[in-house]
Design an enzyme around this catalytic site. Structure first.
Site, PDB file in Angstrom:
ATOM      1  CB  ALA A  83      -8.111  16.600  23.115  1.00  0.00           C
ATOM      2  CB  THR A 100      -4.838  15.951  27.996  1.00  0.00           C
ATOM      3  OG1 THR A 100      -4.263  14.786  28.160  1.00  0.00           O
ATOM      4  CG2 THR A 100      -5.147  16.020  25.904  1.00  0.00           C
ATOM      5  CB  THR A 130     -15.267  20.105  19.165  1.00  0.00           C
ATOM      6  OG1 THR A 130     -16.781  19.190  19.290  1.00  0.00           O
ATOM      7  CG2 THR A 130     -15.492  20.847  20.377  1.00  0.00           C
ATOM      8  CG  ASP A 131     -20.139  20.701  16.403  1.00  0.00           C
ATOM      9  OD1 ASP A 131     -19.401  19.768  17.279  1.00  0.00           O
ATOM     10  OD2 ASP A 131     -21.068  20.015  15.271  1.00  0.00           O
ATOM     11  CD  GLU A 132     -19.581  17.390  20.810  1.00  0.00           C
ATOM     12  OE1 GLU A 132     -19.887  16.506  21.791  1.00  0.00           O
ATOM     13  OE2 GLU A 132     -19.137  16.008  20.371  1.00  0.00           O
ATOM     14  CE1 TYR A 155     -13.353  16.405  22.795  1.00  0.00           C
ATOM     15  CE2 TYR A 155     -15.969  17.258  22.412  1.00  0.00           C
ATOM     16  CZ  TYR A 155     -14.328  16.897  22.290  1.00  0.00           C
ATOM     17  OH  TYR A 155     -13.922  16.893  21.158  1.00  0.00           O
ATOM     18  CB  ALA A 157     -16.315  22.490  30.390  1.00  0.00           C
ATOM     19  CE  LYS A 159     -11.436  20.482  21.654  1.00  0.00           C
ATOM     20  NZ  LYS A 159      -9.437  19.916  21.367  1.00  0.00           N
ATOM     21  CG  ASN A 184     -20.492  14.759  16.054  1.00  0.00           C
ATOM     22  OD1 ASN A 184     -21.253  16.051  16.519  1.00  0.00           O
ATOM     23  ND2 ASN A 184     -20.479  13.601  16.555  1.00  0.00           N
ATOM     24  NE  ARG A 286     -22.501  10.791  25.222  1.00  0.00           N
ATOM     25  CZ  ARG A 286     -22.246  10.753  24.715  1.00  0.00           C
ATOM     26  NH1 ARG A 286     -22.556  12.332  24.173  1.00  0.00           N
ATOM     27  NH2 ARG A 286     -20.945  10.333  23.770  1.00  0.00           N
TER      28      ARG A 286
HETATM   29  P1  NAD Z   1      -8.929  10.838  18.863  1.00  0.00           P
HETATM   30  O1  NAD Z   1      -8.788  10.147  20.525  1.00  0.00           O
HETATM   31  O2  NAD Z   1      -8.677   9.304  18.108  1.00  0.00           O
HETATM   32  O3  NAD Z   1      -7.543  10.884  18.995  1.00  0.00           O
HETATM   33  C1  NAD Z   1      -6.604  11.711  20.006  1.00  0.00           C
HETATM   34  C2  NAD Z   1      -5.093  11.751  19.759  1.00  0.00           C
HETATM   35  O4  NAD Z   1      -4.854  12.341  20.732  1.00  0.00           O
HETATM   36  C3  NAD Z   1      -4.239  10.233  20.469  1.00  0.00           C
HETATM   37  O5  NAD Z   1      -3.791   9.115  19.130  1.00  0.00           O
HETATM   38  C4  NAD Z   1      -3.955  10.169  21.596  1.00  0.00           C
HETATM   39  O6  NAD Z   1      -3.105   8.916  22.214  1.00  0.00           O
HETATM   40  C5  NAD Z   1      -3.324  11.614  21.458  1.00  0.00           C
HETATM   41  N1  NAD Z   1      -3.008  12.480  23.569  1.00  0.00           N
HETATM   42  C6  NAD Z   1      -3.968  12.219  23.782  1.00  0.00           C
HETATM   43  N2  NAD Z   1      -3.680  13.074  24.946  1.00  0.00           N
HETATM   44  C7  NAD Z   1      -2.287  13.466  24.728  1.00  0.00           C
HETATM   45  C8  NAD Z   1      -1.728  13.993  25.527  1.00  0.00           C
HETATM   46  N3  NAD Z   1      -1.507  14.084  26.701  1.00  0.00           N
HETATM   47  N4  NAD Z   1      -0.660  14.051  24.783  1.00  0.00           N
HETATM   48  C9  NAD Z   1       0.316  13.769  23.715  1.00  0.00           C
HETATM   49  N5  NAD Z   1      -0.700  13.004  23.282  1.00  0.00           N
HETATM   50  C10 NAD Z   1      -2.209  12.643  23.295  1.00  0.00           C
HETATM   51  O7  NAD Z   1      -9.195  12.018  18.757  1.00  0.00           O
HETATM   52  P2  NAD Z   1      -9.657  12.292  16.899  1.00  0.00           P
HETATM   53  O8  NAD Z   1     -11.048  12.321  17.001  1.00  0.00           O
HETATM   54  O9  NAD Z   1      -8.804  12.759  16.447  1.00  0.00           O
HETATM   55  O10 NAD Z   1     -10.225  14.532  17.583  1.00  0.00           O
HETATM   56  C11 NAD Z   1      -9.151  15.096  17.402  1.00  0.00           C
HETATM   57  C12 NAD Z   1      -9.179  16.500  18.057  1.00  0.00           C
HETATM   58  O11 NAD Z   1     -10.447  16.598  16.930  1.00  0.00           O
HETATM   59  C13 NAD Z   1      -9.547  16.647  18.939  1.00  0.00           C
HETATM   60  O12 NAD Z   1      -9.267  18.023  19.284  1.00  0.00           O
HETATM   61  C14 NAD Z   1     -10.399  17.139  19.350  1.00  0.00           C
HETATM   62  O13 NAD Z   1     -11.345  17.073  20.474  1.00  0.00           O
HETATM   63  C15 NAD Z   1     -11.323  17.905  18.421  1.00  0.00           C
HETATM   64  N6  NAD Z   1     -13.109  17.081  17.043  1.00  0.00           N
HETATM   65  C16 NAD Z   1     -13.141  16.065  16.705  1.00  0.00           C
HETATM   66  C17 NAD Z   1     -13.427  15.691  16.535  1.00  0.00           C
HETATM   67  C18 NAD Z   1     -14.083  13.704  16.124  1.00  0.00           C
HETATM   68  O14 NAD Z   1     -15.785  13.919  15.298  1.00  0.00           O
HETATM   69  N7  NAD Z   1     -13.827  13.149  16.305  1.00  0.00           N
HETATM   70  C19 NAD Z   1     -15.257  16.526  15.817  1.00  0.00           C
HETATM   71  C20 NAD Z   1     -14.469  17.872  16.076  1.00  0.00           C
HETATM   72  C21 NAD Z   1     -13.031  18.659  16.493  1.00  0.00           C
HETATM   73  P1  TYD Z   2     -20.049  10.054  19.777  1.00  0.00           P
HETATM   74  O1  TYD Z   2     -20.111   9.537  18.547  1.00  0.00           O
HETATM   75  O2  TYD Z   2     -19.740   9.501  21.365  1.00  0.00           O
HETATM   76  O3  TYD Z   2     -20.198  11.658  19.996  1.00  0.00           O
HETATM   77  P2  TYD Z   2     -20.231  13.398  20.329  1.00  0.00           P
HETATM   78  O4  TYD Z   2     -21.310  12.364  21.610  1.00  0.00           O
HETATM   79  O5  TYD Z   2     -19.735  13.734  20.354  1.00  0.00           O
HETATM   80  O6  TYD Z   2     -20.930  13.156  19.092  1.00  0.00           O
HETATM   81  O7  TYD Z   2     -22.059   9.767  20.498  1.00  0.00           O
HETATM   82  C1  TYD Z   2     -22.896  10.286  18.189  1.00  0.00           C
HETATM   83  C2  TYD Z   2     -23.985  10.157  18.700  1.00  0.00           C
HETATM   84  O8  TYD Z   2     -24.237   9.267  19.367  1.00  0.00           O
HETATM   85  C3  TYD Z   2     -24.685  11.338  20.330  1.00  0.00           C
HETATM   86  O9  TYD Z   2     -26.210  11.248  20.130  1.00  0.00           O
HETATM   87  C4  TYD Z   2     -24.660   9.688  21.191  1.00  0.00           C
HETATM   88  C5  TYD Z   2     -25.419   9.101  20.799  1.00  0.00           C
HETATM   89  N1  TYD Z   2     -24.315   7.573  20.877  1.00  0.00           N
HETATM   90  C6  TYD Z   2     -25.089   6.110  21.123  1.00  0.00           C
HETATM   91  O10 TYD Z   2     -26.744   6.780  20.751  1.00  0.00           O
HETATM   92  N2  TYD Z   2     -24.730   5.349  21.765  1.00  0.00           N
HETATM   93  C7  TYD Z   2     -23.747   4.968  21.355  1.00  0.00           C
HETATM   94  O11 TYD Z   2     -23.035   4.148  21.801  1.00  0.00           O
HETATM   95  C8  TYD Z   2     -22.907   6.085  21.129  1.00  0.00           C
HETATM   96  C9  TYD Z   2     -21.336   6.176  21.059  1.00  0.00           C
HETATM   97  C10 TYD Z   2     -23.573   7.131  21.101  1.00  0.00           C
END
Ligand code: NAD
Ligand code: TYD
Length: 349
Positions: A83, A100, A130-132, A155, A157, A159, A184, A286
């Site tokens: 994603a 994507t 995601t919970d978002e 984002y 929307a 997901k 998160n 933001r």
């Molecule tokens: P990330 O951005 O670190 O990694 C995403 C990976 O997907 C990357 O390796 C990227 O190269 C690959 N990718 C992107 N577009 C692609 C495409 N078109 N084809 C093939 N590969 C592609 O993301 P993450 O934080 O590891 O999140 C992984 C999943 O978990 C996502 O679906 C995200 O919505 C979900 N998620 C993330 C969090 C969080 O806190 N990071 C929380 C809940 C759910």
């Molecule tokens: P982030 O790590 O981008 O995750 P998400 O927006 O998916 O929750 O942001 C976590 C929280 O931190 C969010 O409330 C936005 C805030 N934030 C900052 O205050 N400073 C920053 O530089 C970033 C990247 C996020």
């Protein structure tokens, strides 16, 4: 069993790939990743030579490519993490998220449905979300699996749309699906555009730590390895057609979290207490910033017996240690050098 894991070079995906490759030597794990800016094969150097691991460089938006790899490898199951994942990027470039997260997911669903048509019930398509998607909470309450979807950023929307398509394929075509919605994550291999790794990197380099607005927004943080453990449990024991929420029961206001991080890092770096707090810099908020996310994971805990393995203080301390012990990872990621790893390791040998 042959499992296609998408997005396995990213933050969460790399932990899921590692867990599955090491824990299930009889499974063949295929990691499909486009290697966008967020994909980093250096996250997987410890398992890249294992016999049960194969890396496939490709784009889930490319339907012909996705068809081709399903034909060639005959996957039994999909765990879909690929994603675009960063809210701030979705505000500047929403369409990348539609391609994507929505079209890519529908491509995978289409191919899985066609390829598995003769024995659908023997397969599973597990979608990681995601919970978002549930929107923003006020001061009280928790997201449950019954909370109505109310995404508010491009984002979330995208997901939410992908989750709806996954459910639509279950109801319309009988594709066996599972979905989990997680809060998160934080931990090793997290790209330093997200709050925690960005703050660690900036504190380390004595650079300003940007806090959006007044730092009052609340997130529910989960150690990434606990998310990977939950994905393992849901993949193997979760019910088809069901959704599971995953969270850390661990709410932090952004400012409180950053202050804790500053204090932990002062101690680890031998700096005077209070030193790094001076780096905290309040910046413009933001657009459409969701106030609070918090997850009720009692369904996952009660039905499947999962619970987080570390407290936040422990997980954060392990995370800081990892970044301080891997300065080259941060330097490669911030310089862009990590993007040549695929050419060096895969194309040239
Ligand atoms: P990330 O951005 O670190 O990694 C995403 C990976 O997907 C990357 O390796 C990227 O190269 C690959 N990718 C992107 N577009 C692609 C495409 N078109 N084809 C093939 N590969 C592609 O993301 P993450 O934080 O590891 O999140 C992984 C999943 O978990 C996502 O679906 C995200 O919505 C979900 N998620 C993330 C969090 C969080 O806190 N990071 C929380 C809940 C759910
Ligand atoms: P982030 O790590 O981008 O995750 P998400 O927006 O998916 O929750 O942001 C976590 C929280 O931190 C969010 O409330 C936005 C805030 N934030 C900052 O205050 N400073 C920053 O530089 C970033 C990247 C996020």
């Amino acid at each position: 069993m042959k499992i296609l894991i998408t997005g396995g070079a990213g933050f969460i995906g790399s932990h899921v790939v590692r867990l599955f490759v090491n824990k299930y030597p009889n499974y063949q794990i295929f990691n499909l990743d486009k290697l966008t800016y967020a994909g980093n094969l250096a996250n997987l150097t410890d398992i890249e030579d294992k016999d049960n691991y194969t890396f496939l460089k490709g784009d889930i938006v490319d339907a012909a490519y996705v068809d081709g790899i399903f034909n060639e490898h005959q996957f039994d199951a999909v765990v879909h993490l690929a994603a675009e994942s960063h809210v701030d990027r979705s505000i500047t470039d929403p369409l990348a998220f539609v391609y994507t997260n929505v079209i890519g997911t529908v491509n995978l669903l289409n191919t899985a449905r066609k390829q598995w048509a003769d024995n659908l019930q023997d397969h599973v398509f597990y979608h990681i979300s995601t919970d978002e998607v549930y929107g923003s909470l006020g001061k009280e309450g928790l997201f449950t699996e019954e909370t109505a979807y109310d995404p508010r950023s491009p984002y979330s929307a995208s997901k939410a749309s992908s989750d709806h398509f996954v459910r639509a394929y279950y109801h319309t075509y009988g594709l066996p699906v599972k979905i989990s919605n997680c809060s998160n994550n934080y931990g090793p291999n997290h790209f330093p555009e997200k709050l925690i790794p960005l703050a660690i990197n900036n504190i380390r380099n004595e650079k300003p730590v940007p806090v959006y607005g007044k730092g009052e927004n609340v997130r529910d943080w989960l150690y990434v390895i606990d998310h990977a453990r939950a994905i393992d449990v849901i993949f193997h024991e979760g019910k088809v057609g069901e959704t599971y929420n995953i969270g850390g029961v661990n709410e932090w206001k952004n400012l409180d979290l950053i202050e804790l991080l500053c204090d932990q890092m002062d101690e680890k770096l031998g700096r005077e207490q209070g030193h790094s707090r001076k780096l905290i810099t309040f910046v413009k908020d933001r657009a459409g910033h969701d106030l609070r996310y918090a997850i009720d994971s009692s369904k996952l805990m009660n039905e499947l017996g999962w619970k987080p393995s570390v407290t936040f203080e422990e997980g954060l301390s392990k995370t800081v240690d990892w970044y301080l012990q891997h300065p080259e990872w941060l330097e490669n990621v911030t310089s862009g050098n990590y993007q040549s790893y695929y050419d060096q390791q895969y194309v040239s040998r």
